[in-house]
Design a protein around this motif. Structure first.
Motif, PDB file in Angstrom:
ATOM      1  N   TYR A  83     -11.805  11.629  37.975  1.00  0.00           N
ATOM      2  CA  TYR A  83     -11.257  12.282  36.789  1.00  0.00           C
ATOM      3  C   TYR A  83     -10.683  11.240  35.839  1.00  0.00           C
ATOM      4  N   ASP A  84     -11.141  11.252  34.595  1.00  0.00           N
ATOM      5  CA  ASP A  84     -10.676  10.317  33.581  1.00  0.00           C
ATOM      6  C   ASP A  84     -10.319  11.114  32.330  1.00  0.00           C
ATOM      7  N   PRO A  85      -9.017  11.257  32.024  1.00  0.00           N
ATOM      8  CA  PRO A  85      -8.628  12.086  30.873  1.00  0.00           C
ATOM      9  C   PRO A  85      -9.093  11.544  29.534  1.00  0.00           C
ATOM     10  N   LEU A  86      -9.480  10.254  29.472  1.00  0.00           N
ATOM     11  CA  LEU A  86      -9.921   9.654  28.215  1.00  0.00           C
ATOM     12  C   LEU A  86     -11.439   9.514  28.120  1.00  0.00           C
ATOM     13  N   ASP A  87     -12.145  10.031  29.120  1.00  0.00           N
ATOM     14  CA  ASP A  87     -13.598  10.032  29.042  1.00  0.00           C
ATOM     15  C   ASP A  87     -14.033  10.908  27.866  1.00  0.00           C
ATOM     16  N   PRO A  88     -14.993  10.468  27.050  1.00  0.00           N
ATOM     17  CA  PRO A  88     -15.387  11.253  25.873  1.00  0.00           C
ATOM     18  C   PRO A  88     -15.757  12.693  26.197  1.00  0.00           C
ATOM     19  N   ALA A  89     -16.458  12.909  27.295  1.00  0.00           N
ATOM     20  CA  ALA A  89     -16.845  14.285  27.648  1.00  0.00           C
ATOM     21  C   ALA A  89     -15.630  15.125  28.010  1.00  0.00           C
ATOM     22  N   THR A  90     -14.654  14.517  28.680  1.00  0.00           N
ATOM     23  CA  THR A  90     -13.431  15.233  29.038  1.00  0.00           C
ATOM     24  C   THR A  90     -12.591  15.524  27.809  1.00  0.00           C
ATOM     25  N   LEU A  91     -12.502  14.563  26.891  1.00  0.00           N
ATOM     26  CA  LEU A  91     -11.773  14.783  25.646  1.00  0.00           C
ATOM     27  C   LEU A  91     -12.401  15.932  24.854  1.00  0.00           C
ATOM     28  N   ALA A  92     -13.711  15.979  24.845  1.00  0.00           N
ATOM     29  CA  ALA A  92     -14.405  17.005  24.077  1.00  0.00           C
ATOM     30  C   ALA A  92     -14.185  18.396  24.662  1.00  0.00           C
ATOM     31  N   HIS A  93     -14.270  18.513  25.983  1.00  0.00           N
ATOM     32  CA  HIS A  93     -14.155  19.843  26.611  1.00  0.00           C
ATOM     33  C   HIS A  93     -13.630  19.658  28.034  1.00  0.00           C
ATOM     34  N   PRO A  94     -12.319  19.608  28.215  1.00  0.00           N
ATOM     35  CA  PRO A  94     -11.750  19.261  29.522  1.00  0.00           C
ATOM     36  C   PRO A  94     -11.788  20.372  30.556  1.00  0.00           C
ATOM     37  N   TYR A  95     -11.969  21.617  30.135  1.00  0.00           N
ATOM     38  CA  TYR A  95     -11.718  22.721  31.062  1.00  0.00           C
ATOM     39  C   TYR A  95     -12.728  22.828  32.206  1.00  0.00           C
ATOM     40  N   PRO A  96     -14.025  22.573  32.000  1.00  0.00           N
ATOM     41  CA  PRO A  96     -14.931  22.540  33.157  1.00  0.00           C
ATOM     42  C   PRO A  96     -14.585  21.422  34.139  1.00  0.00           C
ATOM     43  N   VAL A  97     -14.177  20.269  33.612  1.00  0.00           N
ATOM     44  CA  VAL A  97     -13.796  19.149  34.469  1.00  0.00           C
ATOM     45  C   VAL A  97     -12.563  19.517  35.294  1.00  0.00           C
ATOM     46  N   LEU A  98     -11.578  20.134  34.650  1.00  0.00           N
ATOM     47  CA  LEU A  98     -10.363  20.519  35.354  1.00  0.00           C
ATOM     48  C   LEU A  98     -10.638  21.626  36.370  1.00  0.00           C
ATOM     49  N   ALA A  99     -11.557  22.523  36.040  1.00  0.00           N
ATOM     50  CA  ALA A  99     -11.920  23.576  36.994  1.00  0.00           C
ATOM     51  C   ALA A  99     -12.576  22.986  38.232  1.00  0.00           C
ATOM     52  N   ALA A 100     -13.446  21.997  38.022  1.00  0.00           N
ATOM     53  CA  ALA A 100     -14.096  21.337  39.157  1.00  0.00           C
ATOM     54  C   ALA A 100     -13.068  20.599  40.002  1.00  0.00           C
ATOM     55  N   LEU A 101     -12.099  19.974  39.351  1.00  0.00           N
ATOM     56  CA  LEU A 101     -11.042  19.267  40.066  1.00  0.00           C
ATOM     57  C   LEU A 101     -10.207  20.246  40.891  1.00  0.00           C
ATOM     58  N   ARG A 102      -9.877  21.382  40.312  1.00  0.00           N
ATOM     59  CA  ARG A 102      -9.088  22.388  41.034  1.00  0.00           C
ATOM     60  C   ARG A 102      -9.873  22.964  42.213  1.00  0.00           C
ATOM     61  N   ALA A 103     -11.167  23.212  42.022  1.00  0.00           N
ATOM     62  CA  ALA A 103     -11.982  23.776  43.094  1.00  0.00           C
ATOM     63  C   ALA A 103     -12.144  22.790  44.245  1.00  0.00           C
ATOM     64  N   ALA A 104     -12.242  21.500  43.919  1.00  0.00           N
ATOM     65  CA  ALA A 104     -12.450  20.493  44.958  1.00  0.00           C
ATOM     66  C   ALA A 104     -11.171  20.205  45.730  1.00  0.00           C
ATOM     67  N   GLU A 105     -10.059  20.074  45.006  1.00  0.00           N
ATOM     68  CA  GLU A 105      -8.806  19.680  45.644  1.00  0.00           C
ATOM     69  C   GLU A 105      -7.655  19.979  44.674  1.00  0.00           C
ATOM     70  N   PRO A 106      -7.001  21.135  44.799  1.00  0.00           N
ATOM     71  CA  PRO A 106      -5.972  21.528  43.822  1.00  0.00           C
ATOM     72  C   PRO A 106      -4.815  20.542  43.700  1.00  0.00           C
ATOM     73  N   VAL A 107      -4.473  19.868  44.798  1.00  0.00           N
ATOM     74  CA  VAL A 107      -3.465  18.801  44.776  1.00  0.00           C
ATOM     75  C   VAL A 107      -4.170  17.545  45.262  1.00  0.00           C
ATOM     76  N   SER A 108      -4.410  16.608  44.357  1.00  0.00           N
ATOM     77  CA  SER A 108      -5.219  15.433  44.709  1.00  0.00           C
ATOM     78  C   SER A 108      -4.545  14.158  44.245  1.00  0.00           C
ATOM     79  N   TRP A 109      -4.740  13.098  45.039  1.00  0.00           N
ATOM     80  CA  TRP A 109      -4.196  11.788  44.689  1.00  0.00           C
ATOM     81  C   TRP A 109      -5.196  11.047  43.816  1.00  0.00           C
ATOM     82  N   HIS A 110      -4.724  10.551  42.668  1.00  0.00           N
ATOM     83  CA  HIS A 110      -5.579   9.797  41.751  1.00  0.00           C
ATOM     84  C   HIS A 110      -5.178   8.337  41.840  1.00  0.00           C
TER      85      HIS A 110
END
Length: 395
Positions: A7-34
């Motif tokens: 997960y990279d909050p400054l990735d262009p795709a994430t900046l453009a539309h973060p919600y699918p990325v965040l949904a995938a992150l939540r589905a994989a591991e709701p509390v995760s170490w970065h």
């Protein structure tokens, strides 16, 4: 599905539309170490609210963990209860004493004038021509101070806002410190000279006896945070709301129903809010979402992810203008929520009412450009026109 560590909050795709990325992150591991951000990421609504509510276990004030915090950074936003209680109460009482309907009405009048002036323009930037002046007008009127020069203040505020991402880019820290120093000097001059009716005068009059004390500094820092934070949150929120309305013209038309104005504004903020996240520090070892959190570790509450958690919000990817209840985290939560939230809500209501009253519909007029910031979700450029045709914007 991407691994949470990618997960990279400054990735262009994430900046453009973060919600699918965040949904995938939540589905994989709701509390995760970065590992690269060196913090825990929370993406579930319940976990996020639990952390924001528990001031004893999850600290905002880093001094509680032995860190040094420079005096200019001490405000209601950086201290925890009960230390922040006296000054927060002072500011909230002052806020409630203001003529909020009058402030919104004056904002609507000024906005109508600006929109009329933009009619003849084939293309204009919503951020520079609407978001910046409307935000400065509302926050200045609320505090009862003279509006700073738009261009110079926007630059100073931008430096402060970008410094919130100092953990990702340390080069942003020093420009932010210098900008805060400039703003502190401006606020100090207001406390010395401003006699206009408004929140600042109320605070000053009800804080008699606090001069030359640590609390006096705390009060002035909080005024600075309220002015700059309220302004920057408004600018970001206005840009996000306008972009949503440009890409979904039916939404604005539906908000002609006065019953949908308040709930609709709340839903627009939930759908694409200005504040993406905030952080706390664990004061002792604990467990969260089945993961062991060590004392001193940083926990990042991803507000944007929480606002799209399907457990809390039915069909989170849909704009439901009558959504109720709608306990979104678009402006934070509780005693550390944005102290300029009321001003931001007024500005957004004024914006919607102004666009509805304007005779020509607002249309996209080119590609929108997102600002490369992680903490605040905002646009650098948002082209629009009141002329015929137009082109669809993009996220």
């Amino acid at each position: 599905m991407p691994h949470p560590a990618r997960y990279d909050p400054l990735d262009p795709a994430t900046l453009a539309h973060p919600y699918p990325v965040l949904a995938a992150l939540r589905a994989a591991e709701p509390v995760s170490w970065h590992e690269s951000m060196h913090c825990w990421l929370l993406t579930g609504y319940a976990d996020c609210v639990a952390v924001l509510r528990d001031h004893e276990l999850f600290a905002r004030d880093r001094r509680r963990l032995g860190a040094e915090v420079p005096q200019p950074s001490l405000s209601v936003q950086s201290l925890d209860p009960p230390d922040q209680a006296e000054v927060r109460s002072l500011f909230m009482n002052a806020l409630n004493a203001q003529d909020l309907p009058g402030i919104q009405g004056r904002a609507e009048q000024r906005l109508a004038h600006w929109l009329d002036g933009l009619d003849a323009r084939p293309r204009f930037d919503v951020m520079a021509e609407i978001a910046v002046p409307l935000s400065l007008a509302v926050i200045s009127d609320l505090l009862g101070v003279e509006e700073p020069d738009h261009s110079s203040f926007a630059q100073v505020s931008d430096a402060v806002m970008r410094s919130m991402d100092g953990g990702l880019d340390p080069s942003l820290v020093e420009p932010g410190r210098l900008a805060r120093q400039q703003l502190s000097e401006l606020v100090a001059s207001w406390f010395r000279t401003s006699g206009r009716p408004g929140l600042l005068t109320h605070v000053r009059d009800h804080a008699a006896g606090q001069r030359d004390t640590g609390l006096d500094l705390f009060i002035r820092n909080t005024a600075r945070v309220m002015f700059q934070g309220g302004y920057s949150t408004m600018v970001a929120a206005i840009g996000n709301v306008v972009h949503t309305l440009l890409t979904r013209p039916d939404v604005l038309e539906r908000m002609r129903d006065p019953r949908l104005l308040q709930t609709g504004v709340d839903e627009l903020v939930r759908f694409d809010g200005p504040v993406q996240g905030t952080s706390r520090i664990a004061t002792r070892a604990c467990e969260l979402g089945g993961r062991k959190i060590d004392a001193g570790q940083t926990v990042t509450v991803l507000l944007a992810a929480a606002n799209h958690d399907p457990v809390q919000f039915t069909e989170p990817g849909r704009l439901l203008l009558d959504r109720s209840p709608n306990r979104h985290l678009g402006f934070g939560w509780g005693t550390h929520s944005c102290i300029g939230t009321t001003a931001a809500q007024m500005a957004l209501r004024a914006l919607v009412r102004g666009l509805l009253a304007h005779p020509a519909p607002l249309r996209a007029a080119g590609a929108a450009v997102r600002r490369r910031t992680a903490t605040m979700r905002a646009f650098d450029v948002l082209p629009a026109t009141f002329g015929p045709g137009g082109t669809a914007g993009r996220r």
